[in-house]
Write a protein that holds these residues in place. Sequence first.
Motif, PDB file in Angstrom:
ATOM      1  N   ILE A 123       0.712  -1.204  -0.006  1.00  0.00           N
ATOM      2  CA  ILE A 123      -0.125   0.002   0.147  1.00  0.00           C
ATOM      3  C   ILE A 123       0.850   1.328   0.074  1.00  0.00           C
ATOM      4  CG2 ILE A 123      -1.653   1.213   1.176  1.00  0.00           C
ATOM      5  CD1 ILE A 123      -3.066  -1.301   2.373  1.00  0.00           C
ATOM      6  N   ASP A 124       1.841   1.074   0.602  1.00  0.00           N
ATOM      7  CA  ASP A 124       3.005   2.400   0.732  1.00  0.00           C
ATOM      8  C   ASP A 124       3.353   2.693  -0.630  1.00  0.00           C
ATOM      9  OD1 ASP A 124       2.441   2.780   3.352  1.00  0.00           O
ATOM     10  OD2 ASP A 124       4.268   1.662   4.082  1.00  0.00           O
ATOM     11  N   GLN A 125       3.454   1.653  -1.384  1.00  0.00           N
ATOM     12  CA  GLN A 125       4.024   1.794  -2.743  1.00  0.00           C
ATOM     13  C   GLN A 125       3.130   2.361  -3.883  1.00  0.00           C
ATOM     14  OE1 GLN A 125       6.277  -1.643  -3.761  1.00  0.00           O
ATOM     15  NE2 GLN A 125       7.197  -1.278  -2.057  1.00  0.00           N
ATOM     16  N   ILE A 126       1.642   2.708  -3.456  1.00  0.00           N
ATOM     17  CA  ILE A 126       0.765   2.846  -4.437  1.00  0.00           C
ATOM     18  C   ILE A 126       1.004   4.471  -4.841  1.00  0.00           C
ATOM     19  CG2 ILE A 126      -1.761   3.308  -4.796  1.00  0.00           C
ATOM     20  CD1 ILE A 126      -2.124   0.989  -2.793  1.00  0.00           C
ATOM     21  N   PRO A 127       1.264   4.662  -5.965  1.00  0.00           N
ATOM     22  CA  PRO A 127       1.226   6.150  -6.376  1.00  0.00           C
ATOM     23  C   PRO A 127      -0.071   7.047  -5.656  1.00  0.00           C
ATOM     24  CG  PRO A 127       1.556   4.689  -8.169  1.00  0.00           C
ATOM     25  CD  PRO A 127       0.944   3.847  -7.275  1.00  0.00           C
ATOM     26  N   PRO A 128       0.118   8.075  -5.229  1.00  0.00           N
ATOM     27  CA  PRO A 128      -0.922   8.829  -4.773  1.00  0.00           C
ATOM     28  C   PRO A 128      -2.056   9.291  -5.669  1.00  0.00           C
ATOM     29  CG  PRO A 128       1.181   9.803  -3.711  1.00  0.00           C
ATOM     30  CD  PRO A 128       1.321   8.811  -4.860  1.00  0.00           C
ATOM     31  N   LEU A 129      -1.630   9.455  -6.863  1.00  0.00           N
ATOM     32  CA  LEU A 129      -2.663   9.762  -8.119  1.00  0.00           C
ATOM     33  C   LEU A 129      -3.737   8.659  -8.179  1.00  0.00           C
ATOM     34  CD1 LEU A 129      -3.326  11.524 -10.250  1.00  0.00           C
ATOM     35  CD2 LEU A 129      -1.918  10.239 -11.694  1.00  0.00           C
ATOM     36  N   PHE A 130      -3.295   7.664  -7.717  1.00  0.00           N
ATOM     37  CA  PHE A 130      -4.440   6.186  -7.969  1.00  0.00           C
ATOM     38  C   PHE A 130      -5.602   6.475  -6.876  1.00  0.00           C
ATOM     39  CE2 PHE A 130      -1.687   2.935  -9.858  1.00  0.00           C
ATOM     40  CZ  PHE A 130      -1.419   3.715 -11.035  1.00  0.00           C
ATOM     41  N   LEU A 131      -4.804   6.826  -5.599  1.00  0.00           N
ATOM     42  CA  LEU A 131      -5.766   7.024  -4.592  1.00  0.00           C
ATOM     43  C   LEU A 131      -6.749   8.325  -4.712  1.00  0.00           C
ATOM     44  CD1 LEU A 131      -3.321   6.404  -1.495  1.00  0.00           C
ATOM     45  CD2 LEU A 131      -4.941   4.779  -2.696  1.00  0.00           C
ATOM     46  N   ARG A 132      -6.053   9.346  -5.250  1.00  0.00           N
ATOM     47  CA  ARG A 132      -6.903  10.605  -5.527  1.00  0.00           C
ATOM     48  C   ARG A 132      -8.014  10.349  -6.553  1.00  0.00           C
ATOM     49  NH1 ARG A 132      -1.894  13.273  -4.993  1.00  0.00           N
ATOM     50  NH2 ARG A 132      -1.551  13.357  -7.223  1.00  0.00           N
ATOM     51  N   ALA A 133      -7.558   9.552  -7.685  1.00  0.00           N
ATOM     52  CA  ALA A 133      -8.447   9.279  -8.646  1.00  0.00           C
ATOM     53  C   ALA A 133      -9.730   8.522  -8.231  1.00  0.00           C
ATOM     54  CB  ALA A 133      -7.787   8.584  -9.666  1.00  0.00           C
ATOM     55  N   GLY A 134      -9.444   7.468  -7.268  1.00  0.00           N
ATOM     56  CA  GLY A 134     -10.378   6.474  -6.750  1.00  0.00           C
ATOM     57  C   GLY A 134     -11.600   7.363  -5.884  1.00  0.00           C
ATOM     58  N   ARG A 135     -10.837   8.378  -5.344  1.00  0.00           N
ATOM     59  CA  ARG A 135     -11.795   9.098  -4.090  1.00  0.00           C
ATOM     60  C   ARG A 135     -12.620  10.054  -5.136  1.00  0.00           C
ATOM     61  NH1 ARG A 135      -7.058   9.513  -0.710  1.00  0.00           N
ATOM     62  NH2 ARG A 135      -6.480  11.307  -1.830  1.00  0.00           N
ATOM     63  N   THR A 136     -11.990  10.580  -6.034  1.00  0.00           N
ATOM     64  CA  THR A 136     -12.707  11.423  -7.206  1.00  0.00           C
ATOM     65  C   THR A 136     -13.908  10.488  -7.470  1.00  0.00           C
ATOM     66  OG1 THR A 136     -10.857  12.786  -7.860  1.00  0.00           O
ATOM     67  CG2 THR A 136     -12.583  12.823  -9.106  1.00  0.00           C
ATOM     68  N   LEU A 137     -13.667   9.376  -8.096  1.00  0.00           N
ATOM     69  CA  LEU A 137     -14.783   8.583  -8.572  1.00  0.00           C
ATOM     70  C   LEU A 137     -15.665   7.747  -7.419  1.00  0.00           C
ATOM     71  CD1 LEU A 137     -12.411   6.572 -11.243  1.00  0.00           C
ATOM     72  CD2 LEU A 137     -14.115   8.621 -11.621  1.00  0.00           C
TER      73      LEU A 137
ATOM     74  N   LEU B  11     -14.627   1.078   1.950  1.00  0.00           N
ATOM     75  CA  LEU B  11     -14.561  -0.301   1.577  1.00  0.00           C
ATOM     76  C   LEU B  11     -14.300  -0.407   0.275  1.00  0.00           C
ATOM     77  CD1 LEU B  11     -16.686  -2.213   4.211  1.00  0.00           C
ATOM     78  CD2 LEU B  11     -14.440  -2.237   4.478  1.00  0.00           C
ATOM     79  N   ARG B  12     -15.041   0.330  -0.433  1.00  0.00           N
ATOM     80  CA  ARG B  12     -14.977   0.258  -1.855  1.00  0.00           C
ATOM     81  C   ARG B  12     -13.926   0.710  -2.293  1.00  0.00           C
ATOM     82  NH1 ARG B  12     -19.620   0.216  -4.859  1.00  0.00           N
ATOM     83  NH2 ARG B  12     -18.686   1.583  -6.432  1.00  0.00           N
ATOM     84  N   GLY B  13     -13.166   1.745  -1.756  1.00  0.00           N
ATOM     85  CA  GLY B  13     -11.791   2.324  -2.403  1.00  0.00           C
ATOM     86  C   GLY B  13     -10.996   1.021  -1.846  1.00  0.00           C
ATOM     87  N   ALA B  14     -10.946   0.447  -0.810  1.00  0.00           N
ATOM     88  CA  ALA B  14     -10.048  -0.720  -0.273  1.00  0.00           C
ATOM     89  C   ALA B  14     -10.116  -1.870  -1.560  1.00  0.00           C
ATOM     90  CB  ALA B  14     -10.210  -1.219   1.135  1.00  0.00           C
ATOM     91  N   ARG B  15     -11.404  -2.053  -1.781  1.00  0.00           N
ATOM     92  CA  ARG B  15     -11.625  -3.539  -2.643  1.00  0.00           C
ATOM     93  C   ARG B  15     -11.181  -3.038  -4.152  1.00  0.00           C
ATOM     94  NH1 ARG B  15     -17.699  -6.046  -4.113  1.00  0.00           N
ATOM     95  NH2 ARG B  15     -16.789  -7.451  -5.539  1.00  0.00           N
ATOM     96  N   TYR B  16     -11.367  -1.951  -4.733  1.00  0.00           N
ATOM     97  CA  TYR B  16     -11.398  -1.630  -5.908  1.00  0.00           C
ATOM     98  C   TYR B  16     -10.164  -0.958  -6.165  1.00  0.00           C
ATOM     99  CZ  TYR B  16     -16.274  -3.153  -6.665  1.00  0.00           C
ATOM    100  OH  TYR B  16     -17.339  -4.004  -6.696  1.00  0.00           O
ATOM    101  N   ILE B  17      -9.449  -0.098  -5.483  1.00  0.00           N
ATOM    102  CA  ILE B  17      -8.277   0.721  -5.699  1.00  0.00           C
ATOM    103  C   ILE B  17      -7.039   0.280  -4.892  1.00  0.00           C
ATOM    104  CG2 ILE B  17      -7.358   2.920  -5.638  1.00  0.00           C
ATOM    105  CD1 ILE B  17      -9.704   2.734  -7.437  1.00  0.00           C
ATOM    106  N   VAL B  18      -7.326   0.156  -3.507  1.00  0.00           N
ATOM    107  CA  VAL B  18      -6.053  -0.209  -2.768  1.00  0.00           C
ATOM    108  C   VAL B  18      -5.625  -1.555  -3.024  1.00  0.00           C
ATOM    109  CG1 VAL B  18      -5.449  -0.566  -0.362  1.00  0.00           C
ATOM    110  CG2 VAL B  18      -6.746   1.670  -1.153  1.00  0.00           C
TER     111      VAL B  18
END
Length: 300
Positions: free
Chosen positions: A183-197, A202-209
Amino acid sequence: MASTEKAAGVTERTAAPQDPDDLAGLDALESAQTVRTPLRETLLRKVLPPVTAVALVLAVWQILVWAEVAPPYKLASPSDVWGEVREAWLQGTLLDYIWTSVSRGLLGFLLALAIGTPLGLLVARVSFVRAAIGPILSGLQSLPSVAWVPPAVIWLGLNDSMMYAVILLGAVPSIANGLVAGIDQIPPLFLRAGRTLGATGLRGARYIVMPAALPGYVAGLKQGWAFSWRSLMAAEIIASSPDLGVGLGQLLENGRNNSSMSQVFLAILLILCVGIAIDLLIFSPLERRVLRGRGLLTGR
């Protein structure tokens, strides 16, 4: 003029957009047709090297026996170990030894997986929990598994629950730390894009993280299985009881008590073979699939 229009028409037809199912651009350049590897090449690349290595080990082993570098009771020959294998097979106990340990190891690992995965997510995503538990998980991961056997015996007695407790204490920190590292190696852009969508909680953990952290998570699973297997062997060697049956660790200890090096070598080889088999059949294909899906393992 007519020829010019005709050429333009050909150009337009050539430049027409491809079917949506077709690859285009750099994807087309990077794509490669799946070619079935010939059997001969597979044997040469995947089968021949380990077979050669095993043959060399057996040859060196036999040479040492012939050279009498140690007395027979200290260095059993390959034929003596094969005799132990044959005797255990004829008695119907060989598969029992293996299944007793493998069933415990796999069940304990699944329990560790069910505990370590949400724990790793919690530690990685909640800063307070990370500050409180993170150092403890790292310390537990460096603690030898054998250290948990005496307290587990005192707390739970000589039963399967003690075995599973030792496995959990050895494997959960590795699985959780592997997920945290992924998880520490996930680019922050992925997490921001997931929150935007709208992928939060739990949805973010399942589909993004989890998908983004999959390579580190799989590495943690491999290490978790290694710790599970080592913890189980330590528990079986130290704790013995008729109610526990005879696993591979207990077989190793029985060989020591009987001063039978052939039985000791048999137990060591079975422990090694099970560990290699689990890795080759489960974790290596899983790791290759994850890496290939990210374009990191196209050559194998």
